[in-house]
Write a protein that holds these residues in place. Structure first.
Motif, PDB file in Angstrom:
ATOM      1  N   ALA A  99      23.832 -16.496 -18.163  1.00  0.00           N
ATOM      2  CA  ALA A  99      24.266 -16.862 -19.509  1.00  0.00           C
ATOM      3  C   ALA A  99      23.129 -17.550 -20.269  1.00  0.00           C
ATOM      4  CB  ALA A  99      25.487 -17.774 -19.429  1.00  0.00           C
ATOM      5  N   CYS A 100      22.334 -18.365 -19.583  1.00  0.00           N
ATOM      6  CA  CYS A 100      21.188 -19.023 -20.224  1.00  0.00           C
ATOM      7  C   CYS A 100      20.161 -17.991 -20.695  1.00  0.00           C
ATOM      8  CB  CYS A 100      20.530 -19.986 -19.251  1.00  0.00           C
ATOM      9  SG  CYS A 100      21.477 -21.477 -18.937  1.00  0.00           S
ATOM     10  N   ALA A 101      19.915 -16.978 -19.878  1.00  0.00           N
ATOM     11  CA  ALA A 101      18.939 -15.954 -20.248  1.00  0.00           C
ATOM     12  C   ALA A 101      19.334 -15.260 -21.543  1.00  0.00           C
ATOM     13  CB  ALA A 101      18.803 -14.936 -19.117  1.00  0.00           C
ATOM     14  N   VAL A 102      20.607 -14.922 -21.658  1.00  0.00           N
ATOM     15  CA  VAL A 102      21.094 -14.271 -22.877  1.00  0.00           C
ATOM     16  C   VAL A 102      20.993 -15.214 -24.065  1.00  0.00           C
ATOM     17  CG1 VAL A 102      23.139 -13.280 -23.978  1.00  0.00           C
ATOM     18  CG2 VAL A 102      22.575 -12.670 -21.619  1.00  0.00           C
ATOM     19  N   GLN A 103      21.359 -16.476 -23.869  1.00  0.00           N
ATOM     20  CA  GLN A 103      21.288 -17.460 -24.950  1.00  0.00           C
ATOM     21  C   GLN A 103      19.842 -17.683 -25.408  1.00  0.00           C
ATOM     22  OE1 GLN A 103      23.783 -19.078 -26.525  1.00  0.00           O
ATOM     23  NE2 GLN A 103      22.349 -20.200 -27.834  1.00  0.00           N
ATOM     24  N   LEU A 104      18.923 -17.784 -24.474  1.00  0.00           N
ATOM     25  CA  LEU A 104      17.523 -18.004 -24.829  1.00  0.00           C
ATOM     26  C   LEU A 104      16.936 -16.806 -25.556  1.00  0.00           C
ATOM     27  CD1 LEU A 104      16.253 -19.807 -21.603  1.00  0.00           C
ATOM     28  CD2 LEU A 104      16.431 -20.796 -23.888  1.00  0.00           C
ATOM     29  N   ASP A 105      17.304 -15.620 -25.140  1.00  0.00           N
ATOM     30  CA  ASP A 105      16.834 -14.438 -25.856  1.00  0.00           C
ATOM     31  C   ASP A 105      17.321 -14.435 -27.300  1.00  0.00           C
ATOM     32  OD1 ASP A 105      15.422 -13.347 -23.775  1.00  0.00           O
ATOM     33  OD2 ASP A 105      16.991 -11.976 -23.129  1.00  0.00           O
ATOM     34  N   ASP A 106      18.509 -14.976 -27.518  1.00  0.00           N
ATOM     35  CA  ASP A 106      19.120 -14.919 -28.846  1.00  0.00           C
ATOM     36  C   ASP A 106      18.609 -16.030 -29.767  1.00  0.00           C
ATOM     37  OD1 ASP A 106      21.301 -13.568 -30.467  1.00  0.00           O
ATOM     38  OD2 ASP A 106      21.982 -15.652 -30.555  1.00  0.00           O
ATOM     39  N   THR A 107      18.483 -17.245 -29.226  1.00  0.00           N
ATOM     40  CA  THR A 107      18.138 -18.384 -30.085  1.00  0.00           C
ATOM     41  C   THR A 107      16.881 -19.134 -29.664  1.00  0.00           C
ATOM     42  OG1 THR A 107      19.461 -19.956 -28.798  1.00  0.00           O
ATOM     43  CG2 THR A 107      20.597 -18.715 -30.531  1.00  0.00           C
ATOM     44  N   GLY A 108      16.426 -18.940 -28.427  1.00  0.00           N
ATOM     45  CA  GLY A 108      15.266 -19.693 -27.946  1.00  0.00           C
ATOM     46  C   GLY A 108      15.610 -21.087 -27.455  1.00  0.00           C
ATOM     47  N   ARG A 109      16.876 -21.508 -27.523  1.00  0.00           N
ATOM     48  CA  ARG A 109      17.274 -22.838 -27.086  1.00  0.00           C
ATOM     49  C   ARG A 109      18.614 -22.752 -26.366  1.00  0.00           C
ATOM     50  NH1 ARG A 109      14.679 -27.073 -29.311  1.00  0.00           N
ATOM     51  NH2 ARG A 109      16.468 -28.452 -29.075  1.00  0.00           N
ATOM     52  N   LEU A 110      18.826 -23.687 -25.450  1.00  0.00           N
ATOM     53  CA  LEU A 110      20.094 -23.750 -24.736  1.00  0.00           C
ATOM     54  C   LEU A 110      21.096 -24.587 -25.518  1.00  0.00           C
ATOM     55  CD1 LEU A 110      19.015 -24.387 -21.028  1.00  0.00           C
ATOM     56  CD2 LEU A 110      19.551 -22.213 -22.126  1.00  0.00           C
ATOM     57  N   THR A 111      22.353 -24.231 -25.409  1.00  0.00           N
ATOM     58  CA  THR A 111      23.406 -25.055 -25.987  1.00  0.00           C
ATOM     59  C   THR A 111      23.610 -26.288 -25.109  1.00  0.00           C
ATOM     60  OG1 THR A 111      25.156 -23.973 -24.737  1.00  0.00           O
ATOM     61  CG2 THR A 111      24.548 -22.990 -26.855  1.00  0.00           C
ATOM     62  N   PRO A 112      24.122 -27.376 -25.664  1.00  0.00           N
ATOM     63  CA  PRO A 112      24.391 -28.566 -24.831  1.00  0.00           C
ATOM     64  C   PRO A 112      25.301 -28.252 -23.646  1.00  0.00           C
ATOM     65  CG  PRO A 112      24.543 -29.120 -27.155  1.00  0.00           C
ATOM     66  CD  PRO A 112      24.393 -27.634 -27.090  1.00  0.00           C
ATOM     67  N   ARG A 113      26.279 -27.378 -23.858  1.00  0.00           N
ATOM     68  CA  ARG A 113      27.195 -27.039 -22.761  1.00  0.00           C
ATOM     69  C   ARG A 113      26.450 -26.373 -21.611  1.00  0.00           C
ATOM     70  NH1 ARG A 113      31.239 -21.897 -22.638  1.00  0.00           N
ATOM     71  NH2 ARG A 113      32.203 -22.303 -20.608  1.00  0.00           N
ATOM     72  N   LEU A 114      25.565 -25.425 -21.938  1.00  0.00           N
ATOM     73  CA  LEU A 114      24.812 -24.741 -20.892  1.00  0.00           C
ATOM     74  C   LEU A 114      23.864 -25.685 -20.177  1.00  0.00           C
ATOM     75  CD1 LEU A 114      23.912 -21.233 -22.372  1.00  0.00           C
ATOM     76  CD2 LEU A 114      25.071 -21.692 -20.213  1.00  0.00           C
ATOM     77  N   ALA A 115      23.164 -26.520 -20.940  1.00  0.00           N
ATOM     78  CA  ALA A 115      22.218 -27.451 -20.316  1.00  0.00           C
ATOM     79  C   ALA A 115      22.923 -28.413 -19.373  1.00  0.00           C
ATOM     80  CB  ALA A 115      21.458 -28.217 -21.409  1.00  0.00           C
ATOM     81  N   ALA A 116      24.049 -28.951 -19.810  1.00  0.00           N
ATOM     82  CA  ALA A 116      24.791 -29.887 -18.962  1.00  0.00           C
ATOM     83  C   ALA A 116      25.315 -29.187 -17.719  1.00  0.00           C
ATOM     84  CB  ALA A 116      25.941 -30.508 -19.760  1.00  0.00           C
TER      85      ALA A 116
END
Length: 639
Positions: free
Chosen positions: A593-610
């Motif tokens: 899920a992080c890989a997809v998020q980073l491809d889309d925005t370049g940053r992790l959401t707080p939920r993913l990071a936590a």
């Protein structure tokens, strides 16, 4: 060896919660379509070889060749033709070596030295068997044929026996390579195994998308991993030559590679836990149909691009449509087991633990059998080798299935043996049993019953008296020996095989995590280059690491589940490993899920990071508790 196009294994009998795990396992069987092509090969393998030998006045030669065909038939699982050479051929070579060594040892050594030789071979074969499915088949055939060669009274020399065994296995392998699959008329049959495997990947992606947000998403993700593993194996090996073969090979590899970003997007959407519209699964289903028929995929329905996962899915569908049209892709990532990794497994805790168990079982069975002076004494150690294989299920489940299958097979053989004339009757039973082996492999008791009928038929065809009751007695005695040895206390820590696979899975999961979440600067570069790096460079490396992580995780989970289904006295040695496997599954899913998020925005959401931080902390604590050294410290998780 997940075999496998393969469908997910579904319990044929519901697993009642009231039953203990070891008994519930004995009631489970695989379900799926009948592999008619393998049934045809089985019918044309051992039976005709035995018939030709009987007609030539050499029934003993036919018995050995039929044994080679039988062993190859047990290993003849669905898959591609290119991998069948390795999957069937390497164990056959090991079987020939075991038969040669066993024959000369049996002819030149007394009872005590022969038992010691078989015990030593048992340790080697058991340690090798811990390295994987093909290695397990290698170790099994080496030890079973060594016992048969040492005790089976046949006029052929050791060298002749080895060549005849190879001829039997080679005949079935030739049938595997040459015969087309009846269900795939009109499609180039050389690639029917690869085509079915790749199509099953797209079907598994569609099933995961349809299950997203529901209770079955976890099982669908595991089924997708199994489908990807099977397709990866089916496409492994050398590329085919010739203009037509090379073009079809490139097309299938491109179609498999195009499924990797789809699988990544589907996994990220399933991790999010939200239900998706039915339109999301239509595209992968159309791609699966195109793979099966060899035709174009046509227009694909696009999902709404409302969240990163759906945008990744839409991009993956566009990439797949382009790949299907062009039929080219980057080189396929094939899993390579290094020699160092093989030696580490064989010489490590898993290899030593399994090697000692096999050596004790084989040595004890050989000593008891020779002390009884039974004419078929080799049955006892050969049966013990099959029973001690952990990849066939928990120990007690194996013993119950083996005992029930032997009794059933001996009873099923008794009536035809008394009514059918020789030699036509035994030859017909051998041909029938060979045809039933591909179906019977779905349950150990059924496989045992069919193999029992085949072996008893070979004994009669070779000129020996009927031995049904002797077969039952030897099997029950082997069951008692394996049960005793399997529950003996041993030095060191039990569960070495389970922990070895978990350690590898943890290492692969952390490598995948490090690549995906390596810092904000690297993530930003990855997001900026996502439109130009599709299928190459960073993404290709990421998909290779993701495949290795999920594959290692599936192997570890299978080992954990088998260990948990043992009797409590054995299962307690691996308590807590299931929790570690579950944490690894959640970590790899979250990393995807992080890989997809980073491809889309370049940053992790707080939920993913936590969530990543929690999982890494839990993983480190669990590894320390299980005595597995964490490969690396937790890396930075930046929002």
């Amino acid at each position: 060896m997940p075999r496998p196009g393969a469908r997910a294994v579904i319990p044929a009998v519901p697993e009642p919660s009231a039953l203990p795990p070891w008994l519930a396992h004995a009631l489970r069987a695989q379900r799926g379509p009948v592999p008619w092509n393998a049934v045809v090969r089985g019918a044309l393998a051992a039976g005709p070889l035995l018939l030709l030998a009987v007609a030539a006045g050499r029934p003993s030669a036919g018995v050995i060749a039929a044994l080679g065909a039988m062993f190859a038939g047990i290993n003849d699982r669905p898959g591609s033709r290119r991998t069948a050479v390795h999957r069937l051929g390497v164990p056959a070579l090991a079987g020939a070596a075991g038969l040669l060594a066993g024959t000369y040892a049996g002819q030149s050594l007394g009872a005590v030295p022969l038992t010691l030789v078989l015990t030593g071979l048992g340790f080697v074969g058991g340690a090798v068997s811990a390295a994987g499915p093909v290695a397990s088949a290698v170790g099994t055939q080496l030890l079973v044929t060594a016992a048969v060669g040492a005790g089976m009274p046949l006029p052929e020399s050791g060298r002749q026996r080895a060549l005849l065994l190879l001829a039997g296995a080679g005949w079935l392998l030739l049938l595997r390579l040459a015969l087309p699959t009846p269900a795939n008329r009109g499609v180039e049959f050389r690639f029917d195994g690869e085509r079915a495997a790749v199509a099953a990947v797209y079907e598994a992606v569609a099933a995961l998308l349809a299950a997203a947000g529901g209770p079955g998403a976890g099982a669908r993700r595991a089924a997708l991993t199994a489908a990807l593993d099977h397709a990866q194996d089916a496409l492994a090996g050398p590329r085919l030559r010739g203009r037509a073969g090379a073009a079809a090979d490139r097309r299938l590899r491109a179609q498999y590679a195009a499924a990797l970003p789809l699988a990544e997007a589907a996994t990220a959407l399933a991790w999010a836990g939200e239900a998706l519209p039915g339109r999301a699964a239509q595209g992968p289903r159309r791609l699966a149909a195109a793979v099966r028929t060899g035709g174009p995929c046509g227009p694909l329905p696009a999902p709404a691009r409302t969240v990163p996962g759906l945008r990744a899915l839409d991009d993956a569908l566009l990439h797949a449509a382009d790949a299907f049209d062009r039929g080219t892709a980057a080189d396929l990532h094939a899993r390579q087991r290094s020699r160092a990794a093989f030696r580490r497994t064989v010489l490590g805790a898993a290899g030593r633990e399994y090697g000692v168990r096999v050596a004790l079982c084989l040595g004890a069975a050989a000593a008891v059998a020779q002390a009884l002076h039974h004419v078929h004494w080799y049955w006892l150690p050969a049966t013990a080798v099959f029973l001690v294989k952990p990849d066939l299920g928990p120990l007690v489940s194996r013993v119950l299935c083996r005992a029930a299958g032997t009794v059933l097979g001996a009873a099923a053989f008794a009536a035809p043996a008394a009514l059918l004339p020789a030699p036509a009757g035994p030859v017909a039973l051998v041909a029938l049993s060979g045809a039933l082996i591909p179906v019977a492999t779905r349950h150990f008791a059924a496989q045992t019953a069919v193999v029992t009928v085949l072996v008893l038929s070979l004994i009669v065809a070779g000129g020996e008296p009927q031995a049904s009751w002797g077969r039952i007695g030897e099997t029950l005695l082997a069951c008692a020996i394996v049960l005793l040895v399997g529950h003996l206390p041993a030095p060191g820590r039990h569960g070495g095989g389970v922990r070895d696979r978990l350690a590898h899975a943890a290492e692969a999961a952390r490598a995948y995590h490090r690549h995906v979440v390596g810092g904000t600067a690297e993530a930003g570069h990855r997001a900026a280059a996502r439109s130009t790096a599709y299928g190459t460079g960073d993404r290709a490396r990421r998909w290779a690491l993701r495949r290795e992580a999920y594959r290692a995780l599936a192997e570890a989970r299978a080992a954990v589940d088998r260990a948990a289904a043992e009797l409590p006295a054995v299962a307690r040695h691996t308590e807590g490993t299931g929790e570690l496997a579950a944490t690894l599954e959640r970590l790899v899913d979250a990393t995807t899920a992080c890989a997809v998020q980073l491809d889309d925005t370049g940053r992790l959401t707080p939920r993913l990071a936590a969530r990543l931080g929690e999982l890494l902390d839990a993983l480190t604590a669990q590894q320390e508790r299980e005595g597995l050294t964490a490969a690396t410290a937790k890396g930075p998780v930046t929002v």
